[in-house]
Enzyme design. Structure first.
Site, PDB file in Angstrom:
ATOM      1  N   MET A   1       0.851  -1.191   0.000  1.00 59.59           N
ATOM      2  CA  MET A   1       0.000   0.000   0.000  1.00 59.59           C
ATOM      3  C   MET A   1       0.892   1.249   0.000  1.00 59.59           C
ATOM      4  O   MET A   1       0.459   2.334   0.391  1.00 59.59           O
ATOM      5  CB  MET A   1      -0.932  -0.014   1.211  1.00 59.59           C
ATOM      6  CG  MET A   1      -1.874  -1.231   1.176  1.00 59.59           C
ATOM      7  SD  MET A   1      -3.400  -0.981   2.061  1.00 59.59           S
ATOM      8  CE  MET A   1      -2.799  -0.738   3.696  1.00 59.59           C
ATOM      9  N   GLY A   2       2.150   1.079  -0.423  1.00 62.55           N
ATOM     10  CA  GLY A   2       3.064   2.217  -0.500  1.00 62.55           C
ATOM     11  C   GLY A   2       3.619   2.592   0.862  1.00 62.55           C
ATOM     12  O   GLY A   2       3.602   1.784   1.790  1.00 62.55           O
TER      13      GLY A   2
ATOM     14  N   HIS B   1       9.144   1.027   3.273  1.00 57.18           N
ATOM     15  CA  HIS B   1      10.231   1.097   4.256  1.00 57.18           C
ATOM     16  C   HIS B   1      11.096  -0.145   4.100  1.00 57.18           C
ATOM     17  O   HIS B   1      10.834  -0.979   3.205  1.00 57.18           O
ATOM     18  CB  HIS B   1       9.663   1.228   5.675  1.00 57.18           C
ATOM     19  CG  HIS B   1       8.604   0.205   5.988  1.00 57.18           C
ATOM     20  ND1 HIS B   1       8.883  -1.123   6.165  1.00 57.18           N
ATOM     21  CD2 HIS B   1       7.254   0.311   6.105  1.00 57.18           C
ATOM     22  CE1 HIS B   1       7.763  -1.777   6.420  1.00 57.18           C
ATOM     23  NE2 HIS B   1       6.753  -0.934   6.377  1.00 57.18           N
TER      24      HIS B   1
ATOM     25  N   HIS C   1       9.412  -3.538   3.448  1.00 55.62           N
ATOM     26  CA  HIS C   1       9.015  -3.790   2.052  1.00 55.62           C
ATOM     27  C   HIS C   1      10.236  -4.081   1.193  1.00 55.62           C
ATOM     28  O   HIS C   1      10.199  -4.933   0.309  1.00 55.62           O
ATOM     29  CB  HIS C   1       8.324  -2.552   1.454  1.00 55.62           C
ATOM     30  CG  HIS C   1       7.042  -2.173   2.116  1.00 55.62           C
ATOM     31  ND1 HIS C   1       6.913  -1.051   2.892  1.00 55.62           N
ATOM     32  CD2 HIS C   1       5.826  -2.767   2.103  1.00 55.62           C
ATOM     33  CE1 HIS C   1       5.671  -0.959   3.324  1.00 55.62           C
ATOM     34  NE2 HIS C   1       4.990  -1.983   2.873  1.00 55.62           N
TER      35      HIS C   1
ATOM     36  N   GLY D   1       4.895 -10.025   4.199  1.00 55.13           N
ATOM     37  CA  GLY D   1       5.703  -9.981   5.418  1.00 55.13           C
ATOM     38  C   GLY D   1       5.040 -10.756   6.558  1.00 55.13           C
ATOM     39  O   GLY D   1       3.822 -10.858   6.632  1.00 55.13           O
TER      40      GLY D   1
ATOM     41  N   ARG E   1       9.327  -2.742  11.709  1.00 51.54           N
ATOM     42  CA  ARG E   1       9.159  -1.700  10.685  1.00 51.54           C
ATOM     43  C   ARG E   1       7.712  -1.650  10.215  1.00 51.54           C
ATOM     44  O   ARG E   1       7.102  -2.686   9.943  1.00 51.54           O
ATOM     45  CB  ARG E   1      10.019  -2.008   9.466  1.00 51.54           C
ATOM     46  CG  ARG E   1      11.481  -1.934   9.746  1.00 51.54           C
ATOM     47  CD  ARG E   1      12.057  -0.607   9.292  1.00 51.54           C
ATOM     48  NE  ARG E   1      13.482  -0.588   9.578  1.00 51.54           N
ATOM     49  CZ  ARG E   1      14.174   0.517   9.814  1.00 51.54           C
ATOM     50  NH1 ARG E   1      13.593   1.684   9.816  1.00 51.54           N
ATOM     51  NH2 ARG E   1      15.462   0.456  10.050  1.00 51.54           N
TER      52      ARG E   1
ATOM     53  N   SER F   1       4.768   1.301   8.174  1.00 51.52           N
ATOM     54  CA  SER F   1       4.532   2.651   7.640  1.00 51.52           C
ATOM     55  C   SER F   1       3.981   3.546   8.741  1.00 51.52           C
ATOM     56  O   SER F   1       4.153   4.760   8.718  1.00 51.52           O
ATOM     57  CB  SER F   1       3.525   2.593   6.497  1.00 51.52           C
ATOM     58  OG  SER F   1       3.909   1.602   5.588  1.00 51.52           O
TER      59      SER F   1
HETATM   60  O1  PAF Z   1      -0.056  -5.822   3.862  1.00 49.45           O
HETATM   61  C1  PAF Z   1      -0.463  -4.899   3.115  1.00 49.45           C
HETATM   62  O2  PAF Z   1       0.224  -3.907   2.883  1.00 49.45           O
HETATM   63  C2  PAF Z   1      -1.859  -5.001   2.501  1.00 49.45           C
HETATM   64  O3  PAF Z   1      -2.732  -5.633   3.366  1.00 49.45           O
HETATM   65  C3  PAF Z   1      -1.848  -5.684   1.123  1.00 49.45           C
HETATM   66  C4  PAF Z   1      -1.420  -7.134   1.224  1.00 49.45           C
HETATM   67  C5  PAF Z   1      -0.925  -4.935   0.171  1.00 49.45           C
HETATM   68  C6  PAF Z   1      -3.265  -5.658   0.526  1.00 49.45           C
HETATM   69  O4  PAF Z   1      -3.714  -4.360   0.347  1.00 49.45           O
END
Ligand code: PAF
Length: 281
Positions: free
Chosen positions: A29-30, A33, A36, A148, A185, A187
């Site tokens: 979801m952007g 960090h 990710h 993760g 970590r 967001s």
């Molecule tokens: O873990 C996340 O960031 C979200 O739940 C995901 C898997 C990208 C779905 O929107």
């Protein structure tokens, strides 16, 4: 780096690549960090092409304030991804591209995996996650998708989803990445004051001590001890502290021989909800 916003463009880009290639997907979801980045690095190493999706999925937020406050940092995200590889494809669609007929969530049967912990406290959350993950897997058709272990419950639910829907993808779980003080970590850490970000090391420290205690204490006693630590710490408001079976996520108060257990926590600090977990055995 390719930045693609529409499903049609993504499909046409992928079909122009020479087959056969191994395709990895990292759904995000952007507000990227180091957590990710470890998923993305793994995907880049294990595949010929890596797609990173960046989409703040409205249907998984049960709290509209949380959705509004969710950081949107596309430019910074792209810069970070460029440091790993210039060949990554970023798929950053608008909500109308993903949900052209309006927002909806499927109702899944996750065999009870969604009835505890995050699922119990965030109504509809995992139906929203399942819906967007299924949509992305159907659009992108990756060989492997990376998630993760910080949201271990999400990982198990996605494994359940792909098995039940017969989606031909391998789900890869990736270890939690921590800040130097042990804080997992996330967001959301960006929203903590720097003072609280330091103090929040208390969460992982308490999990680590609980793990040690679990070696020769009952599950119940470990939980009692852990809850007391948070009751006595004015900076945190504990939402749950649970020991659950790693495979079924059944919440337990007594250990069974040969079962693997994980200690899960959700806690508020400065009104920001943080989650973490630790394998106990
Ligand atoms: O873990 C996340 O960031 C979200 O739940 C995901 C898997 C990208 C779905 O929107």
């Amino acid at each position: 780096m390719q930045i693609i916003n529409s499903i049609a463009d993504l499909r046409s880009y992928l079909s122009s690549e020479q087959e056969p290639f191994k395709l990895g997907l990292v759904p995000t979801m952007g507000a990227l960090h180091d957590g990710h980045m470890s998923l993305v690095s793994k995907a880049v190493n294990q595949n010929d092409i890596t797609v990173v999706s960046i989409f703040v999925n409205p249907t998984q937020f049960n709290n509209s304030d949380d959705l509004d406050k969710y950081p949107r940092t596309l430019e910074a995200d792209i810069n970070l991804l460029n440091k790993i590889s210039e060949d990554i494809i970023v798929f950053a669609p608008k909500a109308t591209e993903i949900y052209p007929k309006g927002l909806y969530s499927n109702s899944y049967d996750f065999d009870g995996l969604d009835k505890v912990m995050e699922g119990a406290f965030r109504e509809g959350h995992y139906n929203g996650v399942g819906t967007i993950v299924e949509i992305l897997l159907n659009i992108i058709e990756p060989n492997k998708a990376y998630f993760g272990e910080k949201d271990f419950q999400q990982l198990q639910i996605i494994r359940n989803l792909v098995a039940k829907q017969n989606i031909p993808v391998e789900i890869i779980g990736c270890s939690i990445v921590r800040e130097p003080n042990g804080l997992a970590r996330s967001s959301r850490n960006e929203r903590l004051s720097s003072e609280m970000r330091e103090k929040a090391s208390f969460i992982y420290k308490t999990l680590q001590i609980s793990k040690k205690k679990f070696e020769n204490m009952s599950a119940n006693k470990v939980l009692k001890w852990g809850k007391k630590q948070f009751e006595e710490h004015a900076d945190f408001e504990l939402e749950y502290l649970c020991i659950a079976d790693a495979a079924t996520l059944e919440v337990v108060s007594r250990k069974k021989p040969n079962a693997k257990y994980i200690l899960f926590i959700a806690v508020y600090a400065e009104d920001i909800r943080l989650i973490d977990n630790i394998a106990l055995n």
